[in-house]
Scaffold this active site. Structure first.
Site, PDB file in Angstrom:
ATOM      1  N   THR A 188      39.055 -23.143  29.637  1.00 15.39           N
ATOM      2  CA  THR A 188      40.207 -22.494  29.015  1.00 15.39           C
ATOM      3  C   THR A 188      39.741 -21.116  28.583  1.00 15.39           C
ATOM      4  O   THR A 188      38.585 -20.956  28.201  1.00 15.39           O
ATOM      5  CB  THR A 188      40.661 -23.245  27.749  1.00 15.39           C
ATOM      6  N   GLU A 332      44.352 -27.798  30.553  1.00 16.04           N
ATOM      7  CA  GLU A 332      44.030 -29.199  30.229  1.00 16.04           C
ATOM      8  C   GLU A 332      44.943 -30.183  30.954  1.00 16.04           C
ATOM      9  O   GLU A 332      44.750 -31.387  30.871  1.00 16.04           O
ATOM     10  CB  GLU A 332      44.149 -29.416  28.710  1.00 16.04           C
ATOM     11  N   LYS A 439      56.732 -17.517  10.326  1.00 15.27           N
ATOM     12  CA  LYS A 439      57.229 -18.369   9.238  1.00 15.27           C
ATOM     13  C   LYS A 439      57.852 -17.479   8.169  1.00 15.27           C
ATOM     14  O   LYS A 439      57.163 -16.852   7.380  1.00 15.27           O
ATOM     15  CB  LYS A 439      56.097 -19.213   8.670  1.00 15.27           C
ATOM     16  N   TRP A 444      61.273 -21.278  10.476  1.00 15.54           N
ATOM     17  CA  TRP A 444      60.441 -20.828  11.582  1.00 15.54           C
ATOM     18  C   TRP A 444      61.276 -19.997  12.550  1.00 15.54           C
ATOM     19  O   TRP A 444      62.350 -20.417  12.970  1.00 15.54           O
ATOM     20  CB  TRP A 444      59.844 -22.032  12.335  1.00 15.54           C
TER      21      TRP A 444
END
Ligand code: AMP
Length: 546
Positions: A188, A332, A439, A444
């Site tokens: 990654t 992944e 936030k 959110w």
């Protein structure tokens, strides 16, 4: 308990070599076309591919490597890279694709961590390789992928790929082994901390190839001509080097030239029907075809993922006759997890409602399961409104990072780090990376939603929305804009126009507090916007409301 009755079917292991041997046997005329570093277009058949992949497997055998030994690559999409994919994995070794766009120190870390024994690289990375050689003393051989006559002089010991395989006969039988053996490795490109390795198996790769080819996935077929623009060093070019052979589709590999004109030329000259890349690539292509007043003659489908595909980009490509398939995945996950496609019950909906479904990240492809959870791991409702941490599981999802001491799973699920909602039909929508969420006053705000609106503005080339600290609201959104070139408008006028553009498109309290313009939005090694860097750059930005 009485003993179970076993099925009586052949227990053929799912091996990567079988994708190649099957294609060579049943699609022997299948063409593989590559734009080479040598400057020309190279073409051969899948039978030639298999012959040369076997020669490579034989050459590697002379090194007395062990099953599972890692062989690195730093290369663009091309036929020699494809031979390494198949020759290395097919012979029981592990093909470790390295992203050459990372910093040299990161690459050296990855090579050392993976314990690569041999590294194949494109000549365009020779300067980088010369920096890496002293940093990676355990690599036994560095082999350049270029015609021997064009080898550049070097003070370092560098071998040539063609010479390496030249004296082998190609008379080689792919070995049979357990399908759970490791086949390939990809790290990654972690923006924080060291990169982590996802170690795929033959089984996971073949299952991912089957599933990703399904009609409600990428819908690949033997009638397709596939151009993976997404690099083979980024999650195996989303599996296309495997799935194209699985279905028997012609493969076109673009080499290092990923600019609009070069991609357009290949799309047209090779009669490409299907392509895949991150949104930034398509932004370049769209700009080119618009400026030149061009159209596509065969290109009709494109899978876009890696970051959210802006609806404006989807609409533009659709106007040019190209269906956009929006997909979500991660290193992944091999990488595909979800694909946005309609269901029968969606067909009676109006175009606008269908578009909303297709703009989401989509439904899981069978094999992958997903759920959203709150901070206490309670599963949240699939009502299209509740949003939480997205978790996944399935046979092509990692269980553990390479050489990690502990499982990567929580409660049996892999935590993706993405925040999303899922509606009752199973359509998932990413609202943010958990670290990118803004936030504001306990609510959110999705940075992706705001970016999607911003790139719909005619003067905006690219937009990143980041949070800036605010004494009252904790965080407020700041829009960082890369403008289109040659605009007459002053920055002040454009800023006012962009903010006005948000009115009626998002809730009032979500409208960004301010807009700043920069020359180029910084991108990561895999083409994603580097919001971490932008947050750092603008952390002291004075919002007008303060
Ligand atoms: P990588 O492992 O480099 O492929 O990055 C995976 C991450 O990219 C995911 O966890 C998401 O945050 C992001 N990503 C991938 N596809 C999409 C998409 N279609 N929309 C939004 N984010 C995406």
């Amino acid at each position: 308990m009485t003993q179970a009755l076993l099925g009586q079917m052949m227990n053929s292991p799912l091996l990567i070599s079988s994708l190649l041997s099957s294609a060579a046997r049943h699609h022997s005329k299948l063409e593989i076309v590559s734009r080479r570093a040598e400057g020309d277009i190279h073409r051969y058949t899948v039978v030639d591919l298999q012959f040369r992949a076997k020669k490579l497997a034989q050459a590697l055998e002379r090194f007395h490597l062990h099953p599972g030994s890692r062989i690195g690559t730093m290369a663009w999409n091309g036929y020699r890279h494809l031979e390494i994919y198949y020759g290395v994995s097919g012979s029981g070794l592990v093909c470790h694709t390295i992203n050459p766009r990372l910093f040299p120190e990161q690459i050296a870390y990855i090579i050392q961590h993976a314990e690569d024994e041999i590294i194949f690289f494109d000549q365009s990375f020779q300067a980088l390789v010369e920096v890496l050689i002293p940093l990676c003393p355990n690599v036994k051989k560095w082999i350049c992928l270029i015609d021997p006559a064009l080898m550049q002089k070097s003070e370092k010991e560098i071998d040539n790929y063609e010479s390496f395989i030249a004296h082998e006969s190609g008379d080689y039988v792919w070995p049979t082994f357990d399908e759970n053996w490791a086949s390939s490795l990809c790290y990654t490109s972690g923006t924080t901390g060291n990169p982590k390795g996802a170690l795929y198996s033959h089984r996971s790769t073949v299952l991912h190839s089957y599933a990703s080819a399904l009609p409600d996935s990428l819908s690949l077929s033997a009638t397709d001509v596939i151009l993976p623009v997404v690099p083979m060093f980024h999650v195996n070019a989303w599996g296309l080097p495997y799935s194209s052979l699985l279905v028997g589709a012609k493969l076109v590999l673009p080499g290092a030239k990923l600019d609009g004109p070069s991609i357009y030329e290949l799309l047209e000259s090779e009669k490409v029907t299907f392509s895949a890349a991150v949104p930034t690539i398509w932004a370049g292509l769209i700009q080119y075809i618009k400026s030149q007043n061009l159209s596509f003659s065969t290109f009709n489908r494109v899978v876009i993922g890696g970051s959210a595909c802006p609806p404006a980009m989807m609409r533009t490509l659709q106007e040019y006759g190209v269906e956009v398939i929006h997909a979500w995945g991660m290193t992944e996950l091999s990488p595909i997890g979800t694909v946005a496609k309609l269901k029968a019950s969606d067909l009676s909906k109006n175009i606008h409602d269908q578009e909303i479904i297709l703009q989401k990240q989509g439904r899981v492809i069978f094999g992958v399961d997903m759920r959203i959870v709150d901070g206490n791991l309670n599963e949240l409702a699939q009502d299209g409104k509740a949003f939480g941490d997205l978790q996944v599981k399935g046979p092509w999802v990692i269980q553990q990072y390479f050489k990690a001491n502990e499982s990567a799973l929580i409660d049996g699920w892999f935590p993706t780090g993405d925040v999303s909602n899922i509606d009752a039909d199973g359509n998932m929508q990413i609202t943010d990376r958990s670290k990118d969420v803004i936030k504001s006053g306990g609510e959110w705000i999705s940075s992706i939603d705001l970016e999607n609106v911003a790139v719909g503005h005619p003067s905006v080339m690219m937009a990143a929305c980041i949070s800036v600290a605010h004494p009252k609201w904790d965080e407020r959104p700041l829009l960082v804009i890369e403008k289109k070139l040659d605009l007459d408008l002053s920055d002040e006028a454009l800023k006012a126009d962009i903010l006005q553009f948000f009115v009626g498109k998002v809730a009032k309290w979500c409208i960004p507090d301010d807009v700043v313009f920069i020359d180029k939005i910084p991108l990561t090694a895999t083409g994603k916007m580097q919001k971490l860097k932008l947050r750092e750059q603008f952390k002291n930005h004075q919002l007008p409301s303060l």
